[in-house]
Design an enzyme around this catalytic site. Sequence first.
Site, PDB file in Angstrom:
ATOM      1  N   LYS A 186       0.858  -1.186   0.000  1.00  0.00           N
ATOM      2  CA  LYS A 186       0.000   0.000   0.000  1.00  0.00           C
ATOM      3  C   LYS A 186       0.895   1.236   0.000  1.00  0.00           C
ATOM      4  O   LYS A 186       2.036   1.166   0.443  1.00  0.00           O
ATOM      5  CB  LYS A 186      -0.883   0.002   1.270  1.00  0.00           C
ATOM      6  CG  LYS A 186      -2.095   0.899   1.175  1.00  0.00           C
ATOM      7  CD  LYS A 186      -3.247   0.227   0.440  1.00  0.00           C
ATOM      8  CE  LYS A 186      -4.368   1.208   0.188  1.00  0.00           C
ATOM      9  NZ  LYS A 186      -5.562   0.543  -0.363  1.00  0.00           N
ATOM     10  N   ASP A 232      -6.967   4.432  -4.650  1.00  0.00           N
ATOM     11  CA  ASP A 232      -7.641   4.289  -3.350  1.00  0.00           C
ATOM     12  C   ASP A 232      -8.268   5.660  -3.098  1.00  0.00           C
ATOM     13  O   ASP A 232      -8.487   6.428  -4.061  1.00  0.00           O
ATOM     14  CB  ASP A 232      -6.631   3.903  -2.255  1.00  0.00           C
ATOM     15  CG  ASP A 232      -7.317   3.508  -0.940  1.00  0.00           C
ATOM     16  OD1 ASP A 232      -7.904   2.415  -0.879  1.00  0.00           O
ATOM     17  OD2 ASP A 232      -7.303   4.310   0.026  1.00  0.00           O
TER      18      ASP A 232
HETATM   19  P1  NDP Z   1     -12.976   7.829  -2.875  1.00  0.00           P
HETATM   20  O1  NDP Z   1     -11.950   8.854  -2.615  1.00  0.00           O
HETATM   21  O2  NDP Z   1     -13.459   7.624  -4.257  1.00  0.00           O
HETATM   22  O3  NDP Z   1     -14.263   8.095  -1.967  1.00  0.00           O
HETATM   23  C1  NDP Z   1     -14.194   8.166  -0.585  1.00  0.00           C
HETATM   24  C2  NDP Z   1     -15.545   8.609  -0.083  1.00  0.00           C
HETATM   25  O4  NDP Z   1     -15.567   8.520   1.322  1.00  0.00           O
HETATM   26  C3  NDP Z   1     -15.865  10.050  -0.449  1.00  0.00           C
HETATM   27  O5  NDP Z   1     -17.258  10.184  -0.602  1.00  0.00           O
HETATM   28  C4  NDP Z   1     -15.381  10.801   0.766  1.00  0.00           C
HETATM   29  O6  NDP Z   1     -16.024  12.035   0.981  1.00  0.00           O
HETATM   30  C5  NDP Z   1     -15.770   9.830   1.878  1.00  0.00           C
HETATM   31  N1  NDP Z   1     -14.889  10.002   3.023  1.00  0.00           N
HETATM   32  C6  NDP Z   1     -13.534   9.955   3.074  1.00  0.00           C
HETATM   33  N2  NDP Z   1     -13.097  10.182   4.313  1.00  0.00           N
HETATM   34  C7  NDP Z   1     -14.194  10.382   5.052  1.00  0.00           C
HETATM   35  C8  NDP Z   1     -14.415  10.673   6.411  1.00  0.00           C
HETATM   36  N3  NDP Z   1     -13.383  10.811   7.266  1.00  0.00           N
HETATM   37  N4  NDP Z   1     -15.695  10.808   6.841  1.00  0.00           N
HETATM   38  C9  NDP Z   1     -16.729  10.673   5.984  1.00  0.00           C
HETATM   39  N5  NDP Z   1     -16.585  10.403   4.685  1.00  0.00           N
HETATM   40  C10 NDP Z   1     -15.350  10.262   4.235  1.00  0.00           C
HETATM   41  O7  NDP Z   1     -12.391   6.453  -2.264  1.00  0.00           O
HETATM   42  P2  NDP Z   1     -12.824   4.968  -2.571  1.00  0.00           P
HETATM   43  O8  NDP Z   1     -14.284   4.895  -2.798  1.00  0.00           O
HETATM   44  O9  NDP Z   1     -11.897   4.440  -3.577  1.00  0.00           O
HETATM   45  O10 NDP Z   1     -12.443   4.247  -1.196  1.00  0.00           O
HETATM   46  C11 NDP Z   1     -13.341   4.181  -0.090  1.00  0.00           C
HETATM   47  C12 NDP Z   1     -12.893   3.088   0.862  1.00  0.00           C
HETATM   48  O11 NDP Z   1     -12.864   1.834   0.163  1.00  0.00           O
HETATM   49  C13 NDP Z   1     -11.493   3.246   1.448  1.00  0.00           C
HETATM   50  O12 NDP Z   1     -11.478   2.686   2.751  1.00  0.00           O
HETATM   51  C14 NDP Z   1     -10.633   2.401   0.519  1.00  0.00           C
HETATM   52  O13 NDP Z   1      -9.440   1.975   1.155  1.00  0.00           O
HETATM   53  C15 NDP Z   1     -11.589   1.249   0.278  1.00  0.00           C
HETATM   54  N6  NDP Z   1     -11.302   0.448  -0.903  1.00  0.00           N
HETATM   55  C16 NDP Z   1     -11.267   1.025  -2.150  1.00  0.00           C
HETATM   56  C17 NDP Z   1     -11.060   0.250  -3.262  1.00  0.00           C
HETATM   57  C18 NDP Z   1     -11.124   0.795  -4.652  1.00  0.00           C
HETATM   58  O14 NDP Z   1     -11.084   0.010  -5.615  1.00  0.00           O
HETATM   59  N7  NDP Z   1     -11.270   2.093  -4.840  1.00  0.00           N
HETATM   60  C19 NDP Z   1     -10.760  -1.202  -3.149  1.00  0.00           C
HETATM   61  C20 NDP Z   1     -10.895  -1.713  -1.803  1.00  0.00           C
HETATM   62  C21 NDP Z   1     -11.127  -0.901  -0.736  1.00  0.00           C
HETATM   63  P3  NDP Z   1     -15.456  13.377   0.281  1.00  0.00           P
HETATM   64  O15 NDP Z   1     -15.984  13.350  -1.112  1.00  0.00           O
HETATM   65  O16 NDP Z   1     -16.009  14.446   1.125  1.00  0.00           O
HETATM   66  O17 NDP Z   1     -13.975  13.269   0.357  1.00  0.00           O
END
Ligand code: NDP
Length: 443
Positions: free
Chosen positions: A125, A165
């Site tokens: 990572k 991510d």
């Molecule tokens: P994105 O950046 O696309 O989206 C993250 C989302 O979560 C956004 O809506 C963001 O809001 C919100 N968010 C982030 N931090 C916070 C917080 N502290 N409180 C509330 N909302 C929050 O990321 P992903 O969708 O790619 O990833 C989301 C999760 O999934 C992570 O834990 C990642 O590690 C996991 N993951 C992702 C994978 C992938 O293929 N993308 C694969 C496996 C796991 P805002 O728009 O306001 O920032």
Amino acid sequence: MSYVNDVLSDVIRRNPGEAEFHQAVTEVLQSLEPVVEKNPLYQKNGILERMVEPNRAILFQVPWVDDQGVVRVNKGYRVQFNNAIGPYKGGLRLHPSVNLGIIKFLGFEQVFKNSLTGLPIGGGKGGSDFDPKGKSDREVMAFCQSFMTELYKYVGKDTDVPAGDIGVGAREIGYLYGQYKRITGLYEGVLTGKGLTYGGSLARKEATGYGLVYLMEEMLSARGKSFAGKRVVISGSGNVAIYAAEKATQQGGLVVAMCDSTGWIYDEKGVDLDAVKEIKEVKRGRLRLYKDYRPQAEYHEDGVIWDVPCDIALPCATQNELHLDHAQTLIKNGVIAVGEGANMPTTPDAAHAFQQAGVLFAPGKAANAGGVATSALEMSQNSLRLSWTFQEVDQRLKGIMVNIYHQMDQAAQKYGMKDNYIAGANIAGFTKVADTMVAHGVV
Ligand code: NDP
């Protein structure tokens, strides 16, 4: 003291201040107790000690110049955790909260997740405390180019293959790939999540969210249930959340609430995903804009999304976002299943409360493995210099998720912990890596 407890106390002593890493290691190691007791070879080969220490952690400076001509410096990380079963593989996170402990927790989890996919990929990572929010495209490009100017030394299609991510989507992967190609002269699958014009895979964008729903569907169908007619609450509105919502809706669920880091929306007729996609994927805006599209919906900055009554809850935002009091509310409101789209979004006491209440609980390392699995399919396509159709990739993804469900289910049953999918996923993911490490000797 047992072997597990010895290793655990060592991890806590030797990695001070890394709370998320301690949390992830504690959860995994505690559920491995019966496995290591039954297999003395693991202790003899120091498997747990070697699994909790990354093979390599690279920390570097990322200097770049902002639009005002000011020099900025961020911290860059790549943690290559374990490559027993294949090249290091895992995303890059760009978020101000990023630090070494968070990258280590994510890298550690990735080892088990990647093993569960059944594909030949190790775990790693990386990321930076750079915040892409509010930055111009040129600033993001300058950052990505600087980041890759250091990272390229340590990655490659057969050594370490990063992906996206939080904060890293198609735009960032494009800039990173461009810089890698420029420096090395190589046109190779060094990153996944690439654009379709330069080696990306169809269905990669959808894979984590779709995969989450495929796994949940299989878990529900084993109990004669399904998404059809269920109220679904999904935290986040990023890559994972959007495509989980899309597939849950296709399966007949009604997604009534989603959020971002500023607030949450409630739309009792079902969230309009086209609106969410436009706000988040096109405008890179805040979810409060949703009311411009659906004036009858609610937008809140107070309270939490978990107060919304639902049958299925899918935390898809970030780590430790669902606490014990949220779990108690969800249970009181009749939730039947919880699936972690994000990595470690549920605190350990909340996860325990779900299990105690008989709520089906799918841990992230199994439930969100569809993203990395499809990344591995992207690597296969790059090696073959072929592109599979959306349907081909989607079918493989579905097969992988169904298989992950059965692996964790069987592992839990084998060790007398039926329906404990936290333990099942840890054990199934661990065994393949541990056996390979034994086979390779102390290296
Ligand atoms: P994105 O950046 O696309 O989206 C993250 C989302 O979560 C956004 O809506 C963001 O809001 C919100 N968010 C982030 N931090 C916070 C917080 N502290 N409180 C509330 N909302 C929050 O990321 P992903 O969708 O790619 O990833 C989301 C999760 O999934 C992570 O834990 C990642 O590690 C996991 N993951 C992702 C994978 C992938 O293929 N993308 C694969 C496996 C796991 P805002 O728009 O306001 O920032």
